[in-house]
Design a protein around this motif. Structure first.
Motif, PDB file in Angstrom:
ATOM      1  N   MET A 143       0.842  -1.198   0.000  1.00 57.76           N
ATOM      2  CA  MET A 143       0.000   0.000   0.000  1.00 57.76           C
ATOM      3  C   MET A 143       0.874   1.243   0.000  1.00 57.76           C
ATOM      4  O   MET A 143       1.919   1.282   0.648  1.00 57.76           O
ATOM      5  CB  MET A 143      -0.906   0.013   1.236  1.00 57.76           C
ATOM      6  CG  MET A 143      -1.893   1.176   1.256  1.00 57.76           C
ATOM      7  SD  MET A 143      -2.908   1.237   2.756  1.00 57.76           S
ATOM      8  CE  MET A 143      -1.693   1.896   3.915  1.00 57.76           C
ATOM      9  N   THR A 144       0.442   2.265  -0.742  1.00 61.51           N
ATOM     10  CA  THR A 144       1.139   3.542  -0.768  1.00 61.51           C
ATOM     11  C   THR A 144       0.162   4.663  -0.405  1.00 61.51           C
ATOM     12  O   THR A 144      -1.034   4.435  -0.256  1.00 61.51           O
ATOM     13  CB  THR A 144       1.728   3.812  -2.169  1.00 61.51           C
ATOM     14  OG1 THR A 144       0.664   3.809  -3.138  1.00 61.51           O
ATOM     15  CG2 THR A 144       2.752   2.746  -2.539  1.00 61.51           C
ATOM     16  N   ILE A 145       0.687   5.871  -0.276  1.00 62.41           N
ATOM     17  CA  ILE A 145      -0.131   7.051  -0.005  1.00 62.41           C
ATOM     18  C   ILE A 145      -0.224   7.884  -1.275  1.00 62.41           C
ATOM     19  O   ILE A 145       0.790   8.163  -1.928  1.00 62.41           O
ATOM     20  CB  ILE A 145       0.463   7.891   1.137  1.00 62.41           C
ATOM     21  CG1 ILE A 145       0.538   7.066   2.424  1.00 62.41           C
ATOM     22  CG2 ILE A 145      -0.374   9.150   1.364  1.00 62.41           C
ATOM     23  CD1 ILE A 145      -0.787   6.553   2.935  1.00 62.41           C
TER      24      ILE A 145
ATOM     25  N   VAL B 209     -11.421   3.840  -0.579  1.00 65.08           N
ATOM     26  CA  VAL B 209     -10.312   4.368  -1.377  1.00 65.08           C
ATOM     27  C   VAL B 209     -10.907   5.336  -2.397  1.00 65.08           C
ATOM     28  O   VAL B 209     -11.898   5.015  -3.052  1.00 65.08           O
ATOM     29  CB  VAL B 209      -9.569   3.217  -2.094  1.00 65.08           C
ATOM     30  CG1 VAL B 209      -8.515   3.764  -3.043  1.00 65.08           C
ATOM     31  CG2 VAL B 209      -8.948   2.278  -1.065  1.00 65.08           C
ATOM     32  N   HIS B 210     -10.305   6.513  -2.563  1.00 63.79           N
ATOM     33  CA  HIS B 210     -10.913   7.548  -3.409  1.00 63.79           C
ATOM     34  C   HIS B 210     -10.168   7.810  -4.707  1.00 63.79           C
ATOM     35  O   HIS B 210     -10.429   8.796  -5.399  1.00 63.79           O
ATOM     36  CB  HIS B 210     -11.080   8.844  -2.617  1.00 63.79           C
ATOM     37  CG  HIS B 210     -12.367   8.857  -1.848  1.00 63.79           C
ATOM     38  ND1 HIS B 210     -12.681   7.923  -0.897  1.00 63.79           N
ATOM     39  CD2 HIS B 210     -13.446   9.677  -1.919  1.00 63.79           C
ATOM     40  CE1 HIS B 210     -13.873   8.169  -0.394  1.00 63.79           C
ATOM     41  NE2 HIS B 210     -14.361   9.225  -1.013  1.00 63.79           N
ATOM     42  N   GLN B 211      -9.259   6.938  -5.058  1.00 64.67           N
ATOM     43  CA  GLN B 211      -8.615   6.999  -6.360  1.00 64.67           C
ATOM     44  C   GLN B 211      -9.608   6.564  -7.432  1.00 64.67           C
ATOM     45  O   GLN B 211     -10.372   5.635  -7.243  1.00 64.67           O
ATOM     46  CB  GLN B 211      -7.403   6.069  -6.362  1.00 64.67           C
ATOM     47  CG  GLN B 211      -6.586   6.081  -7.634  1.00 64.67           C
ATOM     48  CD  GLN B 211      -5.477   5.050  -7.576  1.00 64.67           C
ATOM     49  OE1 GLN B 211      -5.690   3.924  -7.127  1.00 64.67           O
ATOM     50  NE2 GLN B 211      -4.285   5.428  -8.011  1.00 64.67           N
TER      51      GLN B 211
ATOM     52  N   PHE C 134      -6.246   8.470   2.137  1.00 59.66           N
ATOM     53  CA  PHE C 134      -5.420   8.657   0.944  1.00 59.66           C
ATOM     54  C   PHE C 134      -4.612   7.409   0.584  1.00 59.66           C
ATOM     55  O   PHE C 134      -3.667   7.493  -0.207  1.00 59.66           O
ATOM     56  CB  PHE C 134      -4.482   9.855   1.143  1.00 59.66           C
ATOM     57  CG  PHE C 134      -5.202  11.172   1.194  1.00 59.66           C
ATOM     58  CD1 PHE C 134      -5.656  11.777   0.029  1.00 59.66           C
ATOM     59  CD2 PHE C 134      -5.454  11.796   2.407  1.00 59.66           C
ATOM     60  CE1 PHE C 134      -6.333  12.984   0.073  1.00 59.66           C
ATOM     61  CE2 PHE C 134      -6.134  13.010   2.460  1.00 59.66           C
ATOM     62  CZ  PHE C 134      -6.579  13.607   1.289  1.00 59.66           C
ATOM     63  N   ARG C 135      -5.003   6.270   1.126  1.00 59.02           N
ATOM     64  CA  ARG C 135      -4.274   5.036   0.831  1.00 59.02           C
ATOM     65  C   ARG C 135      -4.543   4.582  -0.604  1.00 59.02           C
ATOM     66  O   ARG C 135      -5.626   4.805  -1.150  1.00 59.02           O
ATOM     67  CB  ARG C 135      -4.690   3.930   1.805  1.00 59.02           C
ATOM     68  CG  ARG C 135      -6.103   3.403   1.593  1.00 59.02           C
ATOM     69  CD  ARG C 135      -6.557   2.558   2.770  1.00 59.02           C
ATOM     70  NE  ARG C 135      -7.886   1.945   2.561  1.00 59.02           N
ATOM     71  CZ  ARG C 135      -9.034   2.578   2.738  1.00 59.02           C
ATOM     72  NH1 ARG C 135      -9.044   3.845   3.117  1.00 59.02           N
ATOM     73  NH2 ARG C 135     -10.181   1.944   2.547  1.00 59.02           N
ATOM     74  N   VAL C 136      -3.557   3.948  -1.188  1.00 60.63           N
ATOM     75  CA  VAL C 136      -3.694   3.325  -2.509  1.00 60.63           C
ATOM     76  C   VAL C 136      -3.227   1.877  -2.360  1.00 60.63           C
ATOM     77  O   VAL C 136      -2.028   1.605  -2.362  1.00 60.63           O
ATOM     78  CB  VAL C 136      -2.850   4.048  -3.580  1.00 60.63           C
ATOM     79  CG1 VAL C 136      -3.018   3.353  -4.938  1.00 60.63           C
ATOM     80  CG2 VAL C 136      -3.245   5.510  -3.685  1.00 60.63           C
TER      81      VAL C 136
ATOM     82  N   LYS D 229     -11.817  14.119  -3.009  1.00 57.36           N
ATOM     83  CA  LYS D 229     -11.528  14.161  -1.579  1.00 57.36           C
ATOM     84  C   LYS D 229     -12.795  14.113  -0.723  1.00 57.36           C
ATOM     85  O   LYS D 229     -13.719  14.889  -0.927  1.00 57.36           O
ATOM     86  CB  LYS D 229     -10.720  15.417  -1.235  1.00 57.36           C
ATOM     87  CG  LYS D 229      -9.305  15.405  -1.821  1.00 57.36           C
ATOM     88  CD  LYS D 229      -8.478  16.558  -1.285  1.00 57.36           C
ATOM     89  CE  LYS D 229      -7.047  16.470  -1.795  1.00 57.36           C
ATOM     90  NZ  LYS D 229      -6.209  17.561  -1.265  1.00 57.36           N
ATOM     91  N   PHE D 230     -12.795  13.198   0.225  1.00 58.89           N
ATOM     92  CA  PHE D 230     -13.765  13.142   1.328  1.00 58.89           C
ATOM     93  C   PHE D 230     -15.221  12.916   0.917  1.00 58.89           C
ATOM     94  O   PHE D 230     -16.076  13.775   1.089  1.00 58.89           O
ATOM     95  CB  PHE D 230     -13.655  14.409   2.189  1.00 58.89           C
ATOM     96  CG  PHE D 230     -12.278  14.609   2.744  1.00 58.89           C
ATOM     97  CD1 PHE D 230     -11.763  13.716   3.664  1.00 58.89           C
ATOM     98  CD2 PHE D 230     -11.494  15.661   2.321  1.00 58.89           C
ATOM     99  CE1 PHE D 230     -10.487  13.877   4.162  1.00 58.89           C
ATOM    100  CE2 PHE D 230     -10.220  15.835   2.816  1.00 58.89           C
ATOM    101  CZ  PHE D 230      -9.710  14.945   3.738  1.00 58.89           C
ATOM    102  N   GLY D 231     -15.502  11.724   0.426  1.00 65.93           N
ATOM    103  CA  GLY D 231     -16.891  11.318   0.187  1.00 65.93           C
ATOM    104  C   GLY D 231     -17.427  11.809  -1.139  1.00 65.93           C
ATOM    105  O   GLY D 231     -17.372  12.990  -1.427  1.00 65.93           O
ATOM    106  N   SER D 232     -17.947  10.911  -1.964  1.00 71.03           N
ATOM    107  CA  SER D 232     -18.332  11.333  -3.303  1.00 71.03           C
ATOM    108  C   SER D 232     -19.036  10.205  -4.052  1.00 71.03           C
ATOM    109  O   SER D 232     -19.412   9.198  -3.474  1.00 71.03           O
ATOM    110  CB  SER D 232     -17.082  11.778  -4.070  1.00 71.03           C
ATOM    111  OG  SER D 232     -16.030  10.853  -3.866  1.00 71.03           O
TER     112      SER D 232
END
Length: 218
Positions: free
Chosen positions: A1-3, A105-107, A55-57, A185-188
């Motif tokens: 895992m990365t940031i 995860v938001h990517q 922000f984890r990937v 960012k933050f919920g979508s």
């Protein structure tokens, strides 16, 4: 895992706030009210870990296939229905919507490979992401990717908490399926508009993973 790179600034700011609050707590509270000082530490540490987690990937085995539509985001399927697209196609499309909670995860990833033929940012409201009108009234960023199988519109939609949509694509750019194209960012929420009659491979309320789950077959 990365940031993810979009998280560096937020994580640094949160870490500084964490350090300042706990230093003040240690000097002014810990002697007389140690339990309160520990409570402040636990709460602020939880906030810091949440921001890092947001922000984890994660490392994943990505799914690819010329006739497959791959999920562009982590979350839960909240809409599968026919709609009339006023923005680009000007006709009926099959809409699949994925709601991303702050814990996901938001990517965002490309659902298909092809060429970007449309890229448009729209200012708008910040209704909760599962609201029916969020697709057309909220802040959003739409792209259309054209492949040999046809065109797909992908829409990044801001929610009540999300105030920043990041999109890395430009018109004319060649994109690869399951590669990153943006971040919210933050919920979508992310909407896909597919040709009517497309075979859907998921169900309402199904939990899906970006770059992994096959949403539909063209």
């Amino acid at each position: 895992m990365t940031i993810h790179k979009e998280g560096y600034k937020s994580i640094v700011i949160t870490a500084i706030i964490f350090a300042v609050i706990n230093l003040l707590s240690f000097y002014f509270i810990s002697y007389s009210l140690p339990w309160l000082s520990w409570l402040i530490f636990v709460v602020t540490l939880g906030l810091l870990l949440f921001i890092i987690s947001f922000f984890r990937v994660p490392n994943r085995q990505l799914t690819k296939g010329d006739n497959l539509v791959i999920c562009p985001a982590d979350g839960k399927v909240v809409v599968i229905e026919e709609v009339f697209d006023e923005e680009y196609f000007k006709d009926k499309r099959l809409q699949i919507s994925v709601f991303m909670s702050p814990a996901n995860v938001h990517q965002n990833r490309n659902p298909i490979s092809g060429e970007v033929v449309y890229n448009q940012y729209h200012k708008g409201k910040y209704l909760v992401a599962w609201h029916p009108k969020s697709s057309t009234e909220n802040e959003r960023h739409s792209i259309v990717i054209r492949s040999a199988k046809g065109e797909i519109l992908v829409k990044q939609i801001a929610g009540a908490l999300a105030k920043r949509i990041i999109n890395y694509l430009t018109v004319g750019q060649k994109v690869e399926q399951s590669a990153e194209y943006g971040f919210i960012k933050f919920g979508s929420r992310v909407d896909l508009l597919l040709p009517v009659g497309t075979k859907v491979n998921v169900q309402l309320n199904e939990v899906v993973k970006g770059g992994v789950t096959v949403l539909a077959t063209l």
